[in-house]
Design an enzyme around this catalytic site. Sequence first.
Site, PDB file in Angstrom:
ATOM      1  N   GLU A 310       0.805  -1.219   0.000  1.00 47.95           N
ATOM      2  CA  GLU A 310       0.000   0.000   0.000  1.00 47.95           C
ATOM      3  C   GLU A 310       0.842   1.275   0.000  1.00 47.95           C
ATOM      4  O   GLU A 310       0.658   2.150   0.852  1.00 47.95           O
ATOM      5  CB  GLU A 310      -0.927   0.008   1.228  1.00 47.95           C
ATOM      6  CG  GLU A 310      -1.855  -1.189   1.257  1.00 47.95           C
ATOM      7  CD  GLU A 310      -2.821  -1.143   2.435  1.00 47.95           C
ATOM      8  OE1 GLU A 310      -4.027  -1.303   2.201  1.00 47.95           O
ATOM      9  OE2 GLU A 310      -2.365  -0.930   3.583  1.00 47.95           O
ATOM     10  N   VAL A 311       1.753   1.361  -0.942  1.00 44.46           N
ATOM     11  CA  VAL A 311       2.561   2.574  -1.038  1.00 44.46           C
ATOM     12  C   VAL A 311       1.725   3.655  -1.719  1.00 44.46           C
ATOM     13  O   VAL A 311       1.407   3.547  -2.901  1.00 44.46           O
ATOM     14  CB  VAL A 311       3.860   2.307  -1.825  1.00 44.46           C
ATOM     15  CG1 VAL A 311       4.665   3.596  -1.951  1.00 44.46           C
ATOM     16  CG2 VAL A 311       4.669   1.211  -1.144  1.00 44.46           C
TER      17      VAL A 311
END
Lengths: 677, 677
Positions: A310-311
Site C-alpha cells: 500500500e505505497v
Amino acid sequence: MRALTLTGLVFILTGLVLAQNQTPLDLMPLPASVQTGSGQLPITQSFSVAVTGTQDASLDGGVERFRRQLSHLTGIPLRSKEGSTPTLTVHTERGRDAVQKLGEDESYELTVSETGATLNAATPLGALRGIETFLQLVTITPTGFAAPAVTIKDQPRFPWRGMLIDVSRHFIPIDVLKRNLDGMAAVKMNVLHWHLSDDQGFRAESKKFPKLTGLGSDGMFYTQEEIREFIAYAHDRGIRVVPEFDIPGHSRSWMIGYPELASGPGPYTLESGDPIMDPTRESTYKVLETFVAEMAKLFPDEYFHIGGDEVDGKQWNANPKIQEFIKAHGMKNNQDLQAYFNQRLEKILAKNHKIMVGWDEILHPDLPKTIVVQSWRGQQSLAAAAEQGYRGLLSYGYYLDLMWPTSRHYAIDPMSGAAANLTPEQKKLILGGESCQWAEWVTPENIDSHIWPRNAAIAERLWSPQDVVDVNSMYARMHAISLELESLGLTHNSARQRMLHRMAGTADTTALRVLADVVEPVKDYNRWSDENGPIDFHAPLNRLIDAAYPESDTARQFSDLVETFAKSGYKDEAAEAQIRAWLTLWRNNDMKLHPLLEKSSLLHEDVAISQNLAMLGAAGLQALDYLDKGQPEPELWKTQQMAIVDQSKKPVAGLLLQVTPSVEELVEATSAPAQSK
Amino acid sequence: MRALTLTGLVFILTGLVLAQNQTPLDLMPLPASVQTGSGQLPITQSFSVAVTGTQDASLDGGVERFRRQLSHLTGIPLRSKEGSTPTLTVHTERGRDAVQKLGEDESYELTVSETGATLNAATPLGALRGIETFLQLVTITPTGFAAPAVTIKDQPRFPWRGMLIDVSRHFIPIDVLKRNLDGMAAVKMNVLHWHLSDDQGFRAESKKFPKLTGLGSDGMFYTQEEIREFIAYAHDRGIRVVPEFDIPGHSRSWMIGYPELASGPGPYTLESGDPIMDPTRESTYKVLETFVAEMAKLFPDEYFHIGGDEVDGKQWNANPKIQEFIKAHGMKNNQDLQAYFNQRLEKILAKNHKIMVGWDEILHPDLPKTIVVQSWRGQQSLAAAAEQGYRGLLSYGYYLDLMWPTSRHYAIDPMSGAAANLTPEQKKLILGGESCQWAEWVTPENIDSHIWPRNAAIAERLWSPQDVVDVNSMYARMHAISLELESLGLTHNSARQRMLHRMAGTADTTALRVLADVVEPVKDYNRWSDENGPIDFHAPLNRLIDAAYPESDTARQFSDLVETFAKSGYKDEAAEAQIRAWLTLWRNNDMKLHPLLEKSSLLHEDVAISQNLAMLGAAGLQALDYLDKGQPEPELWKTQQMAIVDQSKKPVAGLLLQVTPSVEELVEATSAPAQSK
C-alpha cells in the site's frame, strides 16, 4: 436485616453441548494419520518422561514445560524425577540448530498403549509437535485422567505456518505476546511474524537510530534485550520470529525522528501526515544499510520482512525531484520506483544473509527468485508469483481482525482458486500462510479473544491434510482446544467477563451476558468507515463491541436448531421447545437489562440492540405459534415482523445481532404452507 | 449437517443483586471519617496526577502504579504526562525511610470536588493508602467514570495489620505472592508475615546452610535474590515483610540436612518424624547465631518471627541428657526449657537488632518486654500478655484456612473479650492482628480464593473504627472490592471456572456451577480428621472441595430470602416466587448434572450431594405448597423431609450443602399454625 435482596430473576438457558459427528479425539490440528487402539494410558502422579537419543537443551526445556502443563491440565503434581519405567519415552535422532530453519523436519510418530507411550521424531522440533499432540490426548475419564491408545503419524502440510501480530497500532507487551506463542505452539504454528513498525509506532529499539522509538513511538517499545529473550522463548517452542519493518510506505513512525528519509517536507507527528520513504536519495540507503545490519544481528531468522504494501504515491507524485529521477532512470511509474527501491533493499538484505519477504506489491520481475511474496490479495497473486518462480505465503482470508466466522477462514485453502491449477513444481513454491492480527482495535486485554480460538482453525488448515474440511468436526474440536488454551494462560474467554464487569460496575452481569452472547462486532472494515474520521489510537476500547467475541457460539447453535426444526417440517417438538426457551429468554432479557444500560455510560449505546433482541424474541415466539396452528399468518403481522427483522439487521453501536437471520427464517416460514400437527 | 445439538436445557437463576442498606460508597476498609459532597469528578482521558511536597521514589512508583490501575479499571488509556491543571494533586510532607517502621504515620486526607481532587498526607505511606481509597471511589456512572465529591479523613485503628502466608506446606511462587501483596495494598494491610519454614519444607535460601533448602524442601524455594526483590515490591506498596522461621518445633525441614540440631536420633525425611530442636547443646546456638545473622541481613524489617508454637515435648522427654539438663538448671518442665531456648534466641536476635515475635507459647516472664506475642488462642492470651506488659497481635479468629463465613471473622475484635477490660495503657500494647493462610489445602491455583475476598473484611476490622460492624454493609462493599481485586489480577473468582472445566472435560459446566454455588468445604479441621491419616502434601488438590468458595453467596442470599418470607408470615409473594425459582432450579439440576458426574472420575464423589440438592429442592417446594394452603402438613411427610434434611447436613466429599438450614426452616414452618392467604 438483609443487605441484599434478589430483585430480579433471570433465567439463563444454556445448552449442554454434546457432539454428534465429532471425531473421537479432540486434536487440533488433526494429524495426518490417526489409528485408534483400544484401552487407555492412565495419567497418574507417577507419570514420568524419559528422553533418549540425542541430548538437546531445547527439547529438555520442552519436556519440562510439558510436565508443568500436564500437571496444570490435570491438577496432579508431577515429580520431576524420571521413573525406572517411564510413562512416555521421547526419542530423537539429532539435535537442533541454534536458529530454526524453514522446512526443518517436524514429523513425529506417537504411539500410546495401555502401558506406556513412545514419541519418535527425527528432530527435537518434531518431538515438540508430538508433545503438544500428547497433551491434547489427555482427558478426564470415569477412571481418571488418561490418554487413549492410539498410533499417530504426523507431519505438516506446509512448512510455513505463521501468525502476524501488529504491535504498532496498539502496543502489545511481551508477556501478552508470550502467552500467544504458547497458544501457537499448542496448535503447531511455527512462525511469528512480528509487525514491528507502521505509521502509528515504531516498536523495536535501534541503538543506531534511537529516535525511531524515542520519537516514533508513545514510549512503548521492546528493548533489544527483551527482543533477544523473546526470540529465545519462541525458539524453545519451535517458533521462528520474522520481523517486519514496513517500508517505503506505512512508515510515518520513521519520519518523526528522521524526516530526511521522507519524500516530502516534514515535520511529521505520530498522529498526522502520510510520508513515504524517498528511494531516490543515497542517504536513504545509507540509513537502511546501517539499520538492516543492526536488525539482522538482532533477529537471527533467515527471513526478513520489508512490508512494501500500500505505497501511497502522493508524496512521490508531488516531489519534482523524484519524478525527475523516475524519468532519468527510464522508469514508467511509481511501481517501477518501488521495484528499484526493493532491488537496492534486497541487496542490503542479501549482504546481511537475509532473504526478503514482502507483500503482494513487491512482486516484480527485477527481483531475484529467492524472495517470498506474502499475499493479502488472494490465491491468484500467489499463483501469479509461483508461475514466475517466486515463493509465496497466503494471508488473504486469514485476517483475524475482520471478525469473520471461523468457518469462513477454515474454508480458504492456499492451494485453491488460481493456485489449484499450478504445476506440482509451482505448487511447491507455496510455502504456507499466516493469519494476521492487525491491531487497530485491540488492546492487551482483548487481543487474545480476537485471535483465539479462531486461529486454531487456521493453524489446522496449514498443518492438516487438504481433505480435512469437516466444519462440524472443526467446531467441536476447536471448543476443546479453546478450553485447553485458556487453561494454559490465554485469556480469550475470561477477559470478556472482566470487561463486562467494568461496564456494569457492581451490578450483576447475567442479563448483559445474554446480550453479549448473541452479538458480534461488525465485519471487514465497517468499524472504521470514513464517516467516522481517522481512528484515534489512544481512544478507550472498553465498549461492548470490544468485549464481544468475533463469533457468537449461541447464534451458531441457535441457527442449527432452527435448521433442524425446518428440516422436520416444523414438527420436531424437542427442537421447538429449545427454540422457544431461547426466544423467551431473549424476549424477557431487555426488561432485566435496561436499568443497567441506563446506569452505565459505556452501555447507553446498547439500549436499541437490547430492545431489538426483545422484539426478535417476541416475533419468533409468535411465529412458532402460527407454525403450531399450521395456518398462514395475517399479512399485516408478517409485514410488521419483517420490519423488526430489517431493523435488527442494522448494526447498533458497531454490533450485529447474529440471531436475526434465524428469527427471520421462522417468520418467513409462517407463509409457507404447513400441515397442522 | 449439524455438529452440535442442544440436548439439555438448563435454567439458571441469578439475582440481580441490589443493595438496600448499602453505604453510598463502596470503600473497604471504611475510612475513619467520610463526608459526602455533591457532584462528581469525571475521570477522562485527560486525567493527570501531580506530586508536590517531598519527592519520594516510592511514592512516584505508587503514583505510576495508580495510573496504570486506574487505566485498567476504566479501560481508558491515560497519558503519563502531567497536565497543567492536575486532576489529582498528591502532597506529602516528608519522605520514607528505606525500611518501613511499625507505627509509621499512615493517615491521609482526601478531598474530591467536581473540579479536582487533593490528597494530603504526612508521609508517602499515608499517600499510598489514600491512593487506594481514590481508586475505590471511581465507579461507572450514567455520564462516564467518576469519583463522587467527598472529604475523607482517615487513619488506621491498629498499626499492625497483617496476613500470614504459609509457603511451607505448599510452595507458593513469588508471582502469586506478589498479586496477593497487590490485594493487601488495596485493602491497606501493611504486614506480610512470611511463614517460610515448617515441618514440610524450608523455603528461604541460606548460603550458610544450603542443606536447609537443598534437603529440607522438594526443590522449591526462594533464592535470596528473589527474596530481596520481593521485599522491595512489598515496600513499594507500604507493606513490611516479617519472616518466620518456626523453632524449636515445626522444624522437621531443618533436620533433614542438619540432624545434629534435633533432640532425638535421625535421620529424618520430609515426610516423617517429628523432631524438635535440642536447646541443651551449645552447637544449636552456634548454628542459630550464624543463621540469624544471615537472615537478619536479608530481611530488613525490625521484627523477626521465631514461631515457638506447638512444641511437642516427646523428643525432650525421651532424651535423658535433655531431662538431666532441665533438672541441672532448676527448671520445672519442658515449658521452662523452651523459655530458656527463647531467651538465648532473643539475645541472638537482639544482637542482630531484631525484635522477637512468637506465638502464644513464647510468653514467659523471663523474656524482655520488647517481644511481641501473636495469639492463635484468643483475646484472653492477648490480655494476659498485655497485663504483663507484653505487646500482642491477634490471629485467633482470623484463620482463613478454617473456611469460616466472612461475618464470623468480621465479628472478632482484638479488643473484645478479656481484652476489653484492659486499662488504656495496656490496650495500647495490642498492636493489631493478622489473618492466617495456612497452606495444607492450597495450591498456587486456588490460594487466592481461600484468601479473597474474605481477607478484605479482616483488613477492615483492623483499619476501621471499632464501631464499624454492620454485616450487611460489609458484604455489599466486599462484593465491590472483590470485583476490583479480580480486575487487578487476583484470581479468586476466575480460578474456580478453570477448575470446573478440568473436572468436566469439554462438557458444559452450567449444572456443575449450580451445585458449586451452594456448597462449601467442611469447616475448621474437619478435612484432616485423624481417620484419614496424615496429609499427603503431594496429593492433587483438584476436587470440587478445592474449587468451592469458602463461603457460598447463593446460600447466604437464599437464607436472607427465606428469612424475609418467614417475617412476612409466609405471605410475601415476591419472596416466595424467588424461593420457588431457586428450589426448582435445584430440584431439576441433578437430572442435568448426573451424567457428567458419572463421566468424570473427579466428580464421582459428588453424586450423593447432587442428589441431596435435588431432594432438598423438592422438599422445599412441597413445603411451600403446604404453606400456601395454610394447613399443617401430614406427619409422615415431615418426618420424611427431616430425614432428607438430616442426610443433607452430613458432609459429602468434604462438602457441606449450605442451603440445607434454609430448606429445613421451610419444612419446619409447615407445622406452625399459619393463616391461609
